[in-house]
Design an enzyme around this catalytic site. Structure first.
Site, PDB file in Angstrom:
ATOM      1  N   THR A   1       0.811  -1.212   0.000  1.00  0.00           N
ATOM      2  CA  THR A   1       0.000   0.000   0.000  1.00  0.00           C
ATOM      3  C   THR A   1       0.846   1.265   0.000  1.00  0.00           C
ATOM      4  OG1 THR A   1      -1.995   0.947   0.933  1.00  0.00           O
ATOM      5  CG2 THR A   1      -0.248   0.485   2.472  1.00  0.00           C
TER       6      THR A   1
ATOM      7  N   GLY B   1       2.055   4.898  -7.711  1.00  0.00           N
ATOM      8  CA  GLY B   1       1.452   3.700  -8.292  1.00  0.00           C
ATOM      9  C   GLY B   1       2.086   3.278  -9.602  1.00  0.00           C
TER      10      GLY B   1
ATOM     11  N   CYS C   1       5.883   1.892  -7.888  1.00  0.00           N
ATOM     12  CA  CYS C   1       5.916   0.832  -6.876  1.00  0.00           C
ATOM     13  C   CYS C   1       5.017  -0.336  -7.282  1.00  0.00           C
ATOM     14  CB  CYS C   1       5.464   1.397  -5.528  1.00  0.00           C
ATOM     15  SG  CYS C   1       5.401   0.164  -4.219  1.00  0.00           S
TER      16      CYS C   1
ATOM     17  N   THR D   1       1.728  -0.906  -5.206  1.00  0.00           N
ATOM     18  CA  THR D   1       0.792   0.217  -5.173  1.00  0.00           C
ATOM     19  C   THR D   1       0.123   0.322  -6.533  1.00  0.00           C
ATOM     20  OG1 THR D   1       2.247   1.401  -3.639  1.00  0.00           O
ATOM     21  CG2 THR D   1       0.621   2.724  -4.806  1.00  0.00           C
TER      22      THR D   1
END
Length: 180
Positions: A5, A161, A164, A167
């Protein structure tokens, strides 16, 4: 490091925003892409988000909200009391989660060891596997872009996002806006 996350909190001139992506990963597998890892607490007066074990995070949310209510919504007192409780409880010290909490005055990172950290700039904090990417993007946008608070959080999380693997770009935000 907690995978799965990215949570970003930003305290701007007109509002405070928290945002998070929707990805839940187990090892190298994406289990869910639309999870909500942020919450409004105390009737929407406090925003919070978590990174780490979901079960642990829900326990922490419940405990923090109970303490927040006992301090009548005083975020500073609540994070101090929360930290004290966290450090003296053997079970809590083993929880694998971190939280960001903020209102219009303060923003705090609550670590898995019971530490309470207020960001040096007092306005931007991030946690999770993509936290450093989101933090860097948010600092750059805050310094150089002419966008509102919510756009800043969404764009920063989008950048995280895209970099990563833990994410995604399914972003959810909550806001506290100043009264007009």
């Amino acid at each position: 490091m907690f995978h799965a996350t990215t949570i970003l909190a930003y305290k701007g001139n007109k509002g405070s925003i928290i945002g998070g992506d929707g990805q839940v990963s187990f090892g190298n597998t994406v289990l869910k892409g639309n999870a909500v890892k942020i919450r409004k607490l105390l009737g929407g007066k406090i925003l919070a988000g978590f990174a780490g074990s979901t079960a642990d995070a829900f326990n922490l949310f419940d405990m923090f909200e109970r303490i927040l209510e006992s301090t009548k919504g005083d975020l500073l007192k609540a994070v101090i009391e929360f930290s004290k409780e966290w450090r003296k409880d053997k079970v809590l010290r083993k929880l694998e989660a971190m939280m960001l909490v903020l209102d219009r005055e303060h923003i705090f990172l609550l670590s898995g060891t019971g530490d309470v950290v207020e960001p040096e700039d007092g306005k931007i904090a991030a946690i999770g596997s993509g936290g450093n990417y989101a933090l860097a993007a948010a600092r750059a946008l805050d310094k150089f872009a002419d966008i509102n608070e919510e756009e800043l959080v969404k764009e920063s999380l989008k950048i995280a996002g895209e970099i990563c693997i833990y994410t995604n770009t399914n972003i959810k935000t909550y806001a506290l806006w100043d009264e007009k």
